[in-house]
Design an enzyme around this catalytic site. Structure first.
Site, PDB file in Angstrom:
ATOM      1  N   GLY A  46       0.846  -1.193   0.000  1.00  0.00           N
ATOM      2  CA  GLY A  46       0.000   0.000   0.000  1.00  0.00           C
ATOM      3  C   GLY A  46       0.877   1.235   0.000  1.00  0.00           C
ATOM      4  CD  GLN A  51       3.483   5.852   2.952  1.00  0.00           C
ATOM      5  OE1 GLN A  51       2.521   5.334   2.373  1.00  0.00           O
ATOM      6  NE2 GLN A  51       4.429   5.136   3.521  1.00  0.00           N
ATOM      7  CB  CYS A  93       5.299   2.009   7.771  1.00  0.00           C
ATOM      8  SG  CYS A  93       4.839   3.566   6.979  1.00  0.00           S
ATOM      9  CG  LEU A  94       7.009   1.036   1.712  1.00  0.00           C
ATOM     10  CD1 LEU A  94       6.375   1.327   0.357  1.00  0.00           C
ATOM     11  CD2 LEU A  94       8.227   0.124   1.553  1.00  0.00           C
ATOM     12  CG  HIS A 135      -0.526   1.225   7.371  1.00  0.00           C
ATOM     13  ND1 HIS A 135       0.434   0.774   8.265  1.00  0.00           N
ATOM     14  CD2 HIS A 135       0.156   1.982   6.474  1.00  0.00           C
ATOM     15  CE1 HIS A 135       1.624   1.256   7.910  1.00  0.00           C
ATOM     16  NE2 HIS A 135       1.481   1.992   6.820  1.00  0.00           N
ATOM     17  CD  GLU A 136      -1.208   2.526   2.856  1.00  0.00           C
ATOM     18  OE1 GLU A 136      -0.659   3.636   2.916  1.00  0.00           O
ATOM     19  OE2 GLU A 136      -0.559   1.463   2.932  1.00  0.00           O
ATOM     20  CG  HIS A 139       0.577   6.843   5.779  1.00  0.00           C
ATOM     21  ND1 HIS A 139       1.727   7.233   6.445  1.00  0.00           N
ATOM     22  CD2 HIS A 139       0.747   5.529   5.486  1.00  0.00           C
ATOM     23  CE1 HIS A 139       2.546   6.183   6.537  1.00  0.00           C
ATOM     24  NE2 HIS A 139       1.974   5.132   5.976  1.00  0.00           N
TER      25      HIS A 139
HETATM   26  O1  GNR Z   1       4.138  -2.580   2.600  1.00  0.00           O
HETATM   27  C1  GNR Z   1       3.447  -2.429   3.609  1.00  0.00           C
HETATM   28  N1  GNR Z   1       3.097  -3.509   4.355  1.00  0.00           N
HETATM   29  C2  GNR Z   1       2.164  -3.461   5.368  1.00  0.00           C
HETATM   30  C3  GNR Z   1       2.086  -4.560   6.211  1.00  0.00           C
HETATM   31  C4  GNR Z   1       1.151  -4.582   7.226  1.00  0.00           C
HETATM   32  C5  GNR Z   1       0.296  -3.523   7.409  1.00  0.00           C
HETATM   33  C6  GNR Z   1       0.376  -2.416   6.586  1.00  0.00           C
HETATM   34  C7  GNR Z   1       1.297  -2.388   5.567  1.00  0.00           C
HETATM   35  S1  GNR Z   1       1.380  -1.016   4.496  1.00  0.00           S
HETATM   36  C8  GNR Z   1       3.056  -1.062   4.036  1.00  0.00           C
HETATM   37  C9  GNR Z   1       3.367  -0.007   3.001  1.00  0.00           C
HETATM   38  C10 GNR Z   1       3.154   1.365   3.601  1.00  0.00           C
HETATM   39  O2  GNR Z   1       3.941   1.906   4.338  1.00  0.00           O
HETATM   40  N2  GNR Z   1       2.027   1.957   3.348  1.00  0.00           N
HETATM   41  O3  GNR Z   1       1.758   3.156   3.900  1.00  0.00           O
HETATM   42 NI    NI Z   2       2.857   3.212   5.752  1.00  0.00          NI
END
Ligand code: GNR
Ligand code: NI
Length: 169
Positions: A46, A51, A93-94, A135-136, A139
């Site tokens: 995601g 980001q 999270c990236l 999660h997204e 952000h």
């Molecule tokens: O690549 C991602 N893996 C992930 C694993 C578990 C819960 C959420 C994520 S999202 C993350 C990529 C990212 O940072 N998205 O904002």
């Molecule tokens: Ni993230």
């Protein structure tokens, strides 16, 4: 399509509240393509526009095995259908590279959003999709995975990532 840079915690731009998308044009489509390309390049499942330093309410997701099911959600809104049932997932999270932490989130949620043409949609995501959408969407509200852990742990991650950044310069 353009590969974009991903901002890393504690970059202050990750704390911005993203603006709602009101115009559904070619520029929006091209930005979504950039997000998808960047997500695939960095092996994420995601990515939120925040980001890459674009404070607009756009997220992209692909949780498929073959990485061939891109999904785009514009202006996502989360409604918690049931507060009691929650589940923990080891999230990455990236923008917080190489750290993994368990985050506990509601399981039964409904997502309202616009598609790329502005059409209103609604889904009840199951399992991992629900986790990643939450999660997204965090952000877009300037919230990060590290906000769910203790401030001591967060500080430690912050200094490690800052130190890494200075090394690279
Ligand atoms: O690549 C991602 N893996 C992930 C694993 C578990 C819960 C959420 C994520 S999202 C993350 C990529 C990212 O940072 N998205 O904002
Ligand atoms: Ni993230």
């Amino acid at each position: 399509m353009t590969l974009r840079n991903i901002l890393v915690f504690p970059d202050p731009r990750l704390r911005e509240i993203a603006q709602e998308v009101k115009v559904f044009d070619e520029k929006l489509k091209s930005l979504s393509e950039d997000l998808l390309e960047t997500m695939y390049e960095f092996k994420g499942i995601g990515l939120a526009a925040t980001q890459i330093g674009v404070p607009k309410r756009i997220i992209v997701i692909d949780i498929s095995e073959e990485k061939d099911e891109p999904q785009v959600f514009i202006n996502p809104k989360i409604k918690i259908l049931e507060e009691e049932e929650k589940a923990g997932y080891e999230e990455g999270c990236l923008s917080v590279p190489s750290f993994y932490e368990e985050v506990i989130r509601p399981v039964n949620v409904e997502i309202s959003y616009n598609d790329l043409d502005g059409k209103e949609k609604k889904i009840k995501p199951a399992g991992l999709l629900g986790v990643v959408i939450q999660h997204e969407t965090d952000h877009l509200d300037g919230k990060l995975m590290v906000d769910y852990i203790s401030s001591t742990k967060r500080e430690r991650i912050r200094s490690k990532l800052l130190r890494l950044k200075k090394q690279k310069k």
